[in-house]
Design a protein around this motif. Structure first.
Motif, PDB file in Angstrom:
ATOM      1  N   SER A  81       2.458   5.651  -7.454  1.00 53.53           N
ATOM      2  CA  SER A  81       1.339   6.139  -8.254  1.00 53.53           C
ATOM      3  C   SER A  81       1.289   7.661  -8.337  1.00 53.53           C
ATOM      4  CB  SER A  81       0.015   5.606  -7.695  1.00 53.53           C
ATOM      5  OG  SER A  81      -0.228   6.169  -6.433  1.00 53.53           O
ATOM      6  N   LEU A  82       2.192   8.341  -7.625  1.00 54.54           N
ATOM      7  CA  LEU A  82       2.249   9.804  -7.750  1.00 54.54           C
ATOM      8  C   LEU A  82       2.533  10.197  -9.202  1.00 54.54           C
ATOM      9  CD1 LEU A  82       4.160  10.884  -4.520  1.00 54.54           C
ATOM     10  CD2 LEU A  82       1.756  11.239  -5.072  1.00 54.54           C
ATOM     11  N   LEU A 103       1.368  23.034  -9.707  1.00 61.77           N
ATOM     12  CA  LEU A 103       1.248  23.292 -11.154  1.00 61.77           C
ATOM     13  C   LEU A 103       0.452  24.573 -11.407  1.00 61.77           C
ATOM     14  CD1 LEU A 103       0.557  19.665 -12.444  1.00 61.77           C
ATOM     15  CD2 LEU A 103       2.550  21.068 -12.984  1.00 61.77           C
ATOM     16  N   TYR A 118      -5.347   6.435   5.489  1.00 63.58           N
ATOM     17  CA  TYR A 118      -4.015   6.770   4.963  1.00 63.58           C
ATOM     18  C   TYR A 118      -4.094   7.107   3.483  1.00 63.58           C
ATOM     19  CZ  TYR A 118       0.366   5.766   2.570  1.00 63.58           C
ATOM     20  OH  TYR A 118       1.447   5.838   1.722  1.00 63.58           O
ATOM     21  N   LEU A 119      -4.785   6.245   2.732  1.00 57.58           N
ATOM     22  CA  LEU A 119      -4.845   6.454   1.283  1.00 57.58           C
ATOM     23  C   LEU A 119      -5.610   7.724   0.947  1.00 57.58           C
ATOM     24  CD1 LEU A 119      -5.402   2.810   0.048  1.00 57.58           C
ATOM     25  CD2 LEU A 119      -3.392   4.222  -0.324  1.00 57.58           C
ATOM     26  N   ALA A 149      -1.536  14.647  -1.921  1.00 55.42           N
ATOM     27  CA  ALA A 149      -0.701  14.651  -3.123  1.00 55.42           C
ATOM     28  C   ALA A 149      -1.366  15.449  -4.229  1.00 55.42           C
ATOM     29  CB  ALA A 149      -0.445  13.219  -3.582  1.00 55.42           C
ATOM     30  N   LEU A 202       3.217   1.366  -3.462  1.00 52.74           N
ATOM     31  CA  LEU A 202       2.452   1.625  -4.682  1.00 52.74           C
ATOM     32  C   LEU A 202       1.766   2.990  -4.645  1.00 52.74           C
ATOM     33  CD1 LEU A 202       0.979  -1.938  -5.400  1.00 52.74           C
ATOM     34  CD2 LEU A 202       2.858  -0.775  -6.572  1.00 52.74           C
ATOM     35  N   SER A 203       1.397   3.449  -3.462  1.00 56.20           N
ATOM     36  CA  SER A 203       0.789   4.776  -3.402  1.00 56.20           C
ATOM     37  C   SER A 203       1.835   5.837  -3.753  1.00 56.20           C
ATOM     38  CB  SER A 203       0.158   5.043  -2.033  1.00 56.20           C
ATOM     39  OG  SER A 203       1.110   4.944  -1.011  1.00 56.20           O
ATOM     40  N   VAL A 204       3.059   5.654  -3.267  1.00 54.76           N
ATOM     41  CA  VAL A 204       4.122   6.611  -3.623  1.00 54.76           C
ATOM     42  C   VAL A 204       4.409   6.519  -5.121  1.00 54.76           C
ATOM     43  CG1 VAL A 204       6.541   7.213  -3.293  1.00 54.76           C
ATOM     44  CG2 VAL A 204       5.148   6.609  -1.316  1.00 54.76           C
ATOM     45  N   ILE A 241       0.843  -1.203   0.000  1.00 49.67           N
ATOM     46  CA  ILE A 241       0.000   0.000   0.000  1.00 49.67           C
ATOM     47  C   ILE A 241       0.876   1.251   0.000  1.00 49.67           C
ATOM     48  CG2 ILE A 241      -1.579   1.362   1.425  1.00 49.67           C
ATOM     49  CD1 ILE A 241      -2.970  -1.272   2.152  1.00 49.67           C
ATOM     50  N   ILE A 242       1.911   1.272   0.836  1.00 47.36           N
ATOM     51  CA  ILE A 242       2.753   2.468   0.902  1.00 47.36           C
ATOM     52  C   ILE A 242       3.569   2.630  -0.380  1.00 47.36           C
ATOM     53  CG2 ILE A 242       4.659   3.601   2.120  1.00 47.36           C
ATOM     54  CD1 ILE A 242       3.656   2.280   4.686  1.00 47.36           C
ATOM     55  N   ILE A 264       0.479  18.611  -5.825  1.00 47.34           N
ATOM     56  CA  ILE A 264       0.848  18.584  -7.247  1.00 47.34           C
ATOM     57  C   ILE A 264      -0.014  19.569  -8.034  1.00 47.34           C
ATOM     58  CG2 ILE A 264       0.875  17.156  -9.338  1.00 47.34           C
ATOM     59  CD1 ILE A 264       1.684  14.785  -7.561  1.00 47.34           C
ATOM     60  N   ALA A 294      -2.973  15.143 -13.679  1.00 49.47           N
ATOM     61  CA  ALA A 294      -3.125  16.566 -13.353  1.00 49.47           C
ATOM     62  C   ALA A 294      -2.718  17.452 -14.535  1.00 49.47           C
ATOM     63  CB  ALA A 294      -2.287  16.915 -12.124  1.00 49.47           C
ATOM     64  N   ILE A 295      -1.760  16.982 -15.330  1.00 50.27           N
ATOM     65  CA  ILE A 295      -1.257  17.814 -16.438  1.00 50.27           C
ATOM     66  C   ILE A 295      -2.098  17.601 -17.694  1.00 50.27           C
ATOM     67  CG2 ILE A 295       0.696  18.198 -17.993  1.00 50.27           C
ATOM     68  CD1 ILE A 295       2.550  17.695 -15.660  1.00 50.27           C
ATOM     69  N   VAL A 337      -0.819  10.450 -10.721  1.00 43.66           N
ATOM     70  CA  VAL A 337      -1.472  11.687 -10.254  1.00 43.66           C
ATOM     71  C   VAL A 337      -0.918  12.876 -11.027  1.00 43.66           C
ATOM     72  CG1 VAL A 337      -1.804  13.211  -8.269  1.00 43.66           C
ATOM     73  CG2 VAL A 337      -1.875  10.727  -7.951  1.00 43.66           C
ATOM     74  N   TYR A 338       0.395  12.910 -11.162  1.00 48.07           N
ATOM     75  CA  TYR A 338       1.088  13.982 -11.906  1.00 48.07           C
ATOM     76  C   TYR A 338       0.621  14.025 -13.360  1.00 48.07           C
ATOM     77  CZ  TYR A 338       5.211  15.103 -14.882  1.00 48.07           C
ATOM     78  OH  TYR A 338       6.064  15.538 -15.874  1.00 48.07           O
ATOM     79  N   ARG A 373       1.951  27.770 -13.399  1.00 42.03           N
ATOM     80  CA  ARG A 373       1.320  28.172 -14.661  1.00 42.03           C
ATOM     81  C   ARG A 373       0.721  29.565 -14.579  1.00 42.03           C
ATOM     82  NH1 ARG A 373      -1.784  22.696 -16.776  1.00 42.03           N
ATOM     83  NH2 ARG A 373       0.103  21.490 -17.171  1.00 42.03           N
ATOM     84  N   TRP A 420      -5.905   1.959   6.836  1.00 39.25           N
ATOM     85  CA  TRP A 420      -5.355   2.079   5.496  1.00 39.25           C
ATOM     86  C   TRP A 420      -6.202   2.972   4.607  1.00 39.25           C
ATOM     87  CZ3 TRP A 420      -0.641   1.204   5.603  1.00 39.25           C
ATOM     88  CH2 TRP A 420      -0.110   0.211   6.409  1.00 39.25           C
ATOM     89  N   PHE A 455      -3.353  10.576   1.821  1.00 41.50           N
ATOM     90  CA  PHE A 455      -2.204  10.608   0.909  1.00 41.50           C
ATOM     91  C   PHE A 455      -2.599  11.195  -0.436  1.00 41.50           C
ATOM     92  CE2 PHE A 455       1.952   9.342  -0.484  1.00 41.50           C
ATOM     93  CZ  PHE A 455       1.813   9.059  -1.840  1.00 41.50           C
ATOM     94  N   TYR A 456      -3.657  10.670  -1.045  1.00 37.29           N
ATOM     95  CA  TYR A 456      -4.008  11.108  -2.393  1.00 37.29           C
ATOM     96  C   TYR A 456      -4.610  12.511  -2.411  1.00 37.29           C
ATOM     97  CZ  TYR A 456      -2.825   6.651  -4.466  1.00 37.29           C
ATOM     98  OH  TYR A 456      -2.129   5.561  -4.909  1.00 37.29           O
TER      99      TYR A 456
END
Lengths: 452, 151
Positions: free
Chosen positions: A249-250, B30, B14-15, B22, A245-247, A242-243, B26, A257-258, A253-254, B34, B11, B18-19
């Motif tokens: 998967s950034l 951006l 946490y997720l 993030a 793959l979440s890192v 979990i930790i 991010i 986002a773009i 996300v990046y 921009r 968990w 985290f997301y």
């Protein structure tokens, strides 16, 4: 022989400082600027992301909506190595995750660079020297934690002085970012197994994810550590996955986002690249070493490292360290085969820390177990012989040929019957390292073209 | 919720944390970059010269090594004939804007690090295509052979 902690730290410092010096010397001259335009492309991605919020870089993948051709003549590459084709810049660039570019491009901006033509090689390679030296420290520590100080020391010496590693680690390539990240993950998972402290597991998971943010092949850390945990520590596997793959998967996300559409298009194109390495990829991985996509760089320490790793495969051992070396060796081979495309030399770089650790491991085993002695001696002689052949013209070598053939012959016979091996192994190791450093010092701007 | 925390780790929490975090970092980063970027910044990134590179006053000092093989027939050849030397170059038309002699000279100047004005407005240079004198607005076509002479 017990070595005091103070002396151990001193010896490690010697390795680090020596490795740094070897990497720093002529770092901006060899390999030549422009032998791989990827070095500039990574930095442009980071610079453009930080300046305009859109990653712009060179891509060999089709499917980009935006592209433009430009002659970005940095470091006179169009007067030397780059060939006559202008660069095709694509955006938003999603070939690889942006972390390496953010480091080198960001560093270039801190040094005053404000456009693509100012990302000179003498600027963007400097962070790679630091990452390469950190990798040497990590190899030393991994060997120390798993097998004892002596193995760490010998592995660190090998990784610090392997010519292909010293020169290859200067290059701004994704693999040179993945290496310290996955080595740190190995170190932390080793510490977790030793101490059962879950903080180490968390750190291993984070660094495994970070490895993927340099290049997707960094998934090797996730794969290999998952396989290790699945054997005897299944209850921690969920936390690790979990930790990590979440890192990792950034990157997704990046990308979303773009530009989600371009990100997905590039991902699909990336996974259907021309498979230029072919079915003989593993054979060539062991028998040929490239440093770029066209330039070969024969380093005998790589071959004897492979032989040492295979020796460990055939040896029964319950040690975590031996298991980690085998698991990472196999996992990297999986990544190499699955994610490989063209036969670029840098795809093999991540194997070299494993080979150095394997070599250190078997070298120290030979100190304790006589049955390893002759084999290690032969590996050492193979490496010494190759470096001598690079230094001495064959006609000049005739002056010492008699001493060589009877001396080596006697040494090998002696190795089969005598128990006095430690002194010989130390001498062979020191001589091999001396020749590696001498060979490295002979590689300059004027002699680089001769290297093959 | 309390039972989950007592059992180990939340968990899902946490997720989510985290997301969301993030995404904010991010996305926010951006957006910040921009909003400060100007439209000209992109061109400035890819077209500006290096401030650390001094331009040569000798257009023949350098020449492009190699041919733009990926461009097929979409290339031009430019030979600069200086008083004491010459420089042979093949340029891909894909990288020239606009597709005029002036555009080609400016592109060549950026690659070979000389001041394009030396040739364009210097008054001492004349360029020919098929023995016809060109001006900077002359449109260039694929596989053209251009010769520029220093008077």
């Amino acid at each position: 022989m017990k070595i005091k902690l103070g002396l151990r730290i001193f010896l490690v410092l010697i390795i680090i400082l020596g490795s740094f010096y070897l990497r720093y010397r002529d770092f901006d001259k060899v390999p030549f600027a422009g032998e791989s335009m990827d070095e500039y492309s990574y930095s442009w991605v980071g610079m453009s992301l930080l300046k305009i919020g859109v990653p712009v870089g060179i891509s060999g993948i089709g499917g980009y909506a935006n592209s433009i051709s430009r002659y970005e003549n940095i470091d006179n590459v169009f007067q030397s190595t780059a060939g006559g084709n202008p660069e095709t810049l694509n955006w938003p660039w999603f070939d690889h995750p942006p972390l390496l570019g953010l480091i080198t491009g960001g560093f270039a901006m801190l040094k005053g660079a404000s456009n693509f033509k100012e990302t000179n090689i003498y600027i963007i390679r400097k962070p790679m020297i630091v990452l390469g030296t950190i990798s040497v420290l990590l190899v030393t520590l991994i060997g120390w934690v798993n097998f004892g100080f002596l193995t760490g020391f010998v592995s660190g010496i090998f990784y610090g002085t392997m010519p292909i590693v010293v020169i290859g680690s200067r290059m701004v390539q994704g693999e040179n970012g993945v290496i310290p990240a996955y080595l740190a993950a190995i170190l932390f998972i080793s510490l977790f197994y030793k101490t059962k402290n879950r903080n180490w597991l968390t750190l291993a998971a984070v660094l495994s994810g970070v490895a993927c943010l340099f290049k997707l092949s960094g998934l090797v850390a996730v794969l290999a550590i998952s396989l290790t945990l699945a054997k005897d520590n299944k209850k921690y596997l969920g936390q690790f996955l979990i930790i990590s793959l979440s890192v990792a998967s950034l990157f997704v996300v990046y990308g979303l986002a773009i530009d989600p559409i371009q990100f997905l298009t590039t991902f699909v194109s990336n996974s259907s690249r021309f498979y230029g390495i072919g079915p003989e990829s593993v054979f060539r991985l062991i028998t040929q070493v490239k440093i770029t996509n066209v330039k070969y760089f024969t380093d005998p320490v790589v071959l004897i490292g492979w032989l040492a790793l295979f020796g460990l495969f055939f040896r029964k051992s319950r040690k975590l360290g031996d298991g980690l070396l085998k698991t990472f060796g196999v996992s990297w081979t999986v990544m190499y085969i699955v994610l490989g495309s063209y036969p670029h030399g840098w795809y093999a770089f991540p194997f070299f820390p494993i080979l150095a650790l394997a070599l250190g491991r078997v070298w120290v085993l030979a100190l304790d177990f006589h049955e390893y002695f002759s084999g290690i001696l032969m590996l050492g002689i193979a490496g010494i012989g190759y470096f001598l052949s690079r230094m001495l013209d064959i006609n000049y070598f005739q002056k010492v040929a008699t001493y060589w053939k009877f001396g080596i012959g006697a040494l090998l016979v002696f190795s089969m019957i005598s128990q006095k091996r430690k002194f010989i192994l130390v001498i062979v190791l020191l001589f091999l390292v001396f020749l590696e450093i001498h060979y490295l010092n002979s590689i300059t701007v004027d002699t680089w073209y001769k290297v093959s | 919720m309390k039972r989950e925390i007592e059992a180990g780790f939340n968990w899902f929490g946490y997720l989510m944390f985290f997301y969301v975090g993030a995404g904010l970092i991010i996305g926010g980063g951006l957006y910040f970059i921009r909003s400060r970027a100007r439209k000209s910044d992109f061109n400035s990134l890819i077209d500006s010269a290096s401030k650390w590179q001094q331009l040569s006053n000798n257009p023949c000092k350098f020449q492009i090594q190699g041919e733009p093989g990926d461009s097929g027939k979409n290339y031009i050849k430019i030979r600069l004939n200086c008083k004491n030397s010459h420089s042979d170059n093949t340029l891909s038309l894909n990288a020239i804007e606009p597709l005029t002699l002036g555009g080609a000279i400016k592109t060549l100047a950026s690659v070979n690090m000389f001041d394009a004005e030396t040739i364009i407005n210097g008054g001492h240079w004349e360029c020919e295509l098929n023995n016809k004198v060109m001006n900077t607005e002359t449109v260039i076509s694929p596989m053209s052979q251009i010769n520029c002479y220093e008077n």
